[in-house]
Design a protein around this motif. Structure first.
Motif, PDB file in Angstrom:
ATOM      1  N   HIS A  85       0.827  -1.204   0.000  1.00 28.03           N
ATOM      2  CA  HIS A  85       0.000   0.000   0.000  1.00 28.03           C
ATOM      3  C   HIS A  85       0.864   1.258   0.000  1.00 28.03           C
ATOM      4  O   HIS A  85       1.752   1.419   0.831  1.00 28.03           O
ATOM      5  CB  HIS A  85      -0.931  -0.002   1.211  1.00 28.03           C
ATOM      6  N   TRP A  92      -9.242  -1.667  12.395  1.00 26.62           N
ATOM      7  CA  TRP A  92      -8.218  -1.605  11.339  1.00 26.62           C
ATOM      8  C   TRP A  92      -8.593  -2.633  10.276  1.00 26.62           C
ATOM      9  O   TRP A  92      -8.374  -3.831  10.455  1.00 26.62           O
ATOM     10  CB  TRP A  92      -6.868  -1.918  11.968  1.00 26.62           C
ATOM     11  N   ASP A 128      -8.423  -4.507   6.766  1.00 26.08           N
ATOM     12  CA  ASP A 128      -7.497  -4.844   5.683  1.00 26.08           C
ATOM     13  C   ASP A 128      -8.258  -5.471   4.518  1.00 26.08           C
ATOM     14  O   ASP A 128      -9.419  -5.863   4.649  1.00 26.08           O
ATOM     15  CB  ASP A 128      -6.437  -5.805   6.215  1.00 26.08           C
ATOM     16  N   ARG A 184      -8.452   0.622   4.969  1.00 27.70           N
ATOM     17  CA  ARG A 184      -7.200   0.883   4.265  1.00 27.70           C
ATOM     18  C   ARG A 184      -7.393   1.067   2.758  1.00 27.70           C
ATOM     19  O   ARG A 184      -8.011   0.242   2.100  1.00 27.70           O
ATOM     20  CB  ARG A 184      -6.204  -0.247   4.505  1.00 27.70           C
ATOM     21  N   THR A 185      -6.859   2.150   2.256  1.00 27.41           N
ATOM     22  CA  THR A 185      -6.804   2.536   0.827  1.00 27.41           C
ATOM     23  C   THR A 185      -8.144   2.970   0.255  1.00 27.41           C
ATOM     24  O   THR A 185      -8.190   3.403  -0.889  1.00 27.41           O
ATOM     25  CB  THR A 185      -6.220   1.427  -0.074  1.00 27.41           C
ATOM     26  N   GLU A 204     -11.560   6.169   6.322  1.00 26.10           N
ATOM     27  CA  GLU A 204     -10.104   6.006   6.336  1.00 26.10           C
ATOM     28  C   GLU A 204      -9.547   7.132   7.221  1.00 26.10           C
ATOM     29  O   GLU A 204      -8.985   8.104   6.753  1.00 26.10           O
ATOM     30  CB  GLU A 204      -9.520   6.088   4.924  1.00 26.10           C
ATOM     31  N   GLN A 240      -4.149   7.078   7.212  1.00 23.99           N
ATOM     32  CA  GLN A 240      -3.645   6.287   6.097  1.00 23.99           C
ATOM     33  C   GLN A 240      -2.499   5.383   6.536  1.00 23.99           C
ATOM     34  O   GLN A 240      -1.850   5.640   7.557  1.00 23.99           O
ATOM     35  CB  GLN A 240      -3.213   7.208   4.954  1.00 23.99           C
ATOM     36  N   THR A 241      -2.238   4.328   5.754  1.00 24.01           N
ATOM     37  CA  THR A 241      -1.326   3.277   6.210  1.00 24.01           C
ATOM     38  C   THR A 241      -0.358   2.816   5.128  1.00 24.01           C
ATOM     39  O   THR A 241      -0.454   1.687   4.644  1.00 24.01           O
ATOM     40  CB  THR A 241      -2.138   2.068   6.706  1.00 24.01           C
ATOM     41  N   GLU A 254       2.592   0.946   3.592  1.00 31.03           N
ATOM     42  CA  GLU A 254       3.086  -0.337   4.093  1.00 31.03           C
ATOM     43  C   GLU A 254       4.519  -0.581   3.668  1.00 31.03           C
ATOM     44  O   GLU A 254       4.864  -0.449   2.494  1.00 31.03           O
ATOM     45  CB  GLU A 254       2.180  -1.461   3.558  1.00 31.03           C
TER      46      GLU A 254
END
Length: 481
Positions: free
Chosen positions: A27, A235, A237, A286-287, A293, A296-297, A299
């Motif tokens: 990501h 969180w 995914d 995420r994304t 969101e 933001q994350t 990766e």
């Protein structure tokens, strides 16, 4: 794509170790961000931005053979499996690990103590990864930790005891939850092959089945939000599970196929339920940019510039997210350097650690976390409860400022294994004339001078004798102006 060499010993199938690639869609950071409107969410977000350093724990079936988490179930080009094993046989073998998963030494207090010793302030635990195996006592499926050899253990409801252990250490609590679920027939319907990570049937032609999956997902998240105590973060995914209209170039860049139908799980309904149960809950879809969101994350990477919206780099302590035998851990200095850069750019570091199949962290991981914490014990003032500065970096020196009060911090990254220098220098962010500068590691006042826009700071001889090497030097001062 970063590659990992992971080893899979499949004794039942009689095959040798194989090489596997890491997840192919790392990501990235986006410039698209929508600030929350809910005052309670804003308050929680501000609190989270004070924490700076957290632990993400990947633990599930994949720990038993010590392989990359879930992904070998997925038939995509970047996945490598032994070509002599049929895909169906592999899936049966993987699902069969549930009959072996018996973590009799499960010790969440060890995890929480190690995280606290590292200076971490929040935790995110994998309640369910893409393989669909629940690490909590869900009522929606029998594919769970409480329905196997560990079922009779007093701590069989693993997530409950993980969250409790970290709450005792005053951590903010986050529940990782995979939106896709490759085990339920509502996502991967056995009628069809499972070609890739996406659901394997046309939702437009089979709306009943997808509605069953939506309700299944809603019910599982509801269990986590209602039955497992106070939650701070949800969180989520699996960013390919999203409304079709939100698919953008970022998603296309992952290289995964994009179905012609929408994998919409009705996030507004999930969020409404979750926040009614947990007021102020941060949701990290995420994304999927928008109202769910909340931060933001990116990766396994650090953005190359400072960002003004909330964000977190999720990175591994070793090479893998979960437990892999003989994984090579990053040095404490490398982690400290990453933490400094991330915080100076406005983010937080979520560091990944994977417990062993018996339920304990390796001694090497515990020791590495303690080494990181030793640095933070002395220098954490320049990390926690800080915000960014206009000039956040000059060479290997990064800057943060106290959230309240007129204090600036310089954080000079030192080369690993090299002797502490006699002095450090930077340009910009000058101290106030005549003010004192303090070396955080010792509390000693340090001599400094300014020439034009350049600042030079001499390090105490006593400190250099006592510390032949040091990860990074934190210096506090009152800025000019």
């Amino acid at each position: 794509m970063k590659k990992l060499r992971l080893f899979l010993w499949m004794a039942l199938l009689g095959v040798p170790a194989i090489q596997v690639n890491a997840q192919g869609n790392i990501h990235q950071q986006s410039s698209v961000y929508e600030w929350p409107n809910d005052p309670q969410v804003k308050q929680k977000l501000d609190q989270w931005q004070d924490q700076k350093f957290g632990m993400i724990i990947h633990w599930g079936l994949y720990a038993v053979p010590g392989i990359i988490e879930s992904w070998e179930l997925c038939s995509e080009d970047w996945i490598e499996r032994d070509s002599t094993i049929s895909y169906d046989d592999y899936k049966k073998w993987y699902w069969g690990q549930s009959a072996k998963f018996n973590p009799v030494k499960f010790n969440p207090d060890q995890w929480a103590t190690a995280a606290k010793s590292a200076g971490m302030k929040y935790v995110v635990f994998t309640t369910k990864h893409h393989d669909g195996f629940s690490m909590f006592d869900t009522k929606q499926s029998d594919f769970k930790i409480t329905n196997g050899p560990f079922a009779g253990n007093p701590k069989a409801n693993v997530a409950k005891y993980v969250f409790e252990a970290f709450r005792k250490q005053n951590f903010m609590i986050g529940a990782y939850f995979s939106k896709p679920d490759w085990h339920t027939e509502y996502y991967w319907w056995p009628k069809y092959a499972t070609a890739d990570r996406n659901n394997n049937y046309d939702i437009r032609k089979h709306p009943w089945r997808w509605n069953q999956f939506k309700q299944y997902t809603y019910n599982q998240i509801s269990e986590l939000m209602h039955d497992y105590g106070k939650m701070d973060i949800l969180w989520l995914d699996g960013g390919w599970v999203r409304p079709l209209e939100t698919v953008n170039d970022e998603v296309r860049a992952w290289g995964a196929s994009i179905p012609a139908w929408s994998q919409d799980i009705d996030m507004p309904r999930i969020a409404s339920m979750a926040r009614q149960a947990q007021p102020g809950l941060l949701i990290v879809d995420r994304t999927v940019h928008g109202p769910y969101e909340n931060y933001q994350t990116p990766e396994q990477r650090i953005p190359d510039h400072k960002l003004n919206n909330p964000w977190e780099s999720c990175m591994t302590l070793g090479n893998a997210w979960g437990y892999v035998p003989n994984d090579q851990l990053k040095s404490a200095t490398k982690v400290v350097h990453s933490l400094i850069e991330i915080v100076a750019k406005g983010g937080s570091l979520l560091l990944g650690v994977g417990p062993q199949p018996d339920g304990t962290l390796t001694e090497e991981a515990v020791q590495r976390l303690a080494e990181i914490g030793k640095w933070l014990d002395k220098n954490g003032q320049a990390i926690y409860n800080t915000r960014t500065t206009d000039t956040f970096k000059d060479g290997d020196v990064y800057f943060t400022k106290a959230k309240t009060g007129n204090i600036l911090y310089a954080l000079a990254q030192l080369p690993e294994g090299k002797e502490v220098p006699a002095f450090i220098e930077w340009t910009g962010n000058a101290p106030k004339k005549g003010s004192a500068m303090t070396l955080l590691a010792s509390g000693a006042k340090v001599k400094w001078e300014r020439s034009g826009n350049k600042v030079k700071v001499w390090l105490p001889e006593a400190f250099r004798k006592q510390n032949k090497t040091y990860a990074a030097l934190g210096i506090a001062f009152t800025p000019e102006g």
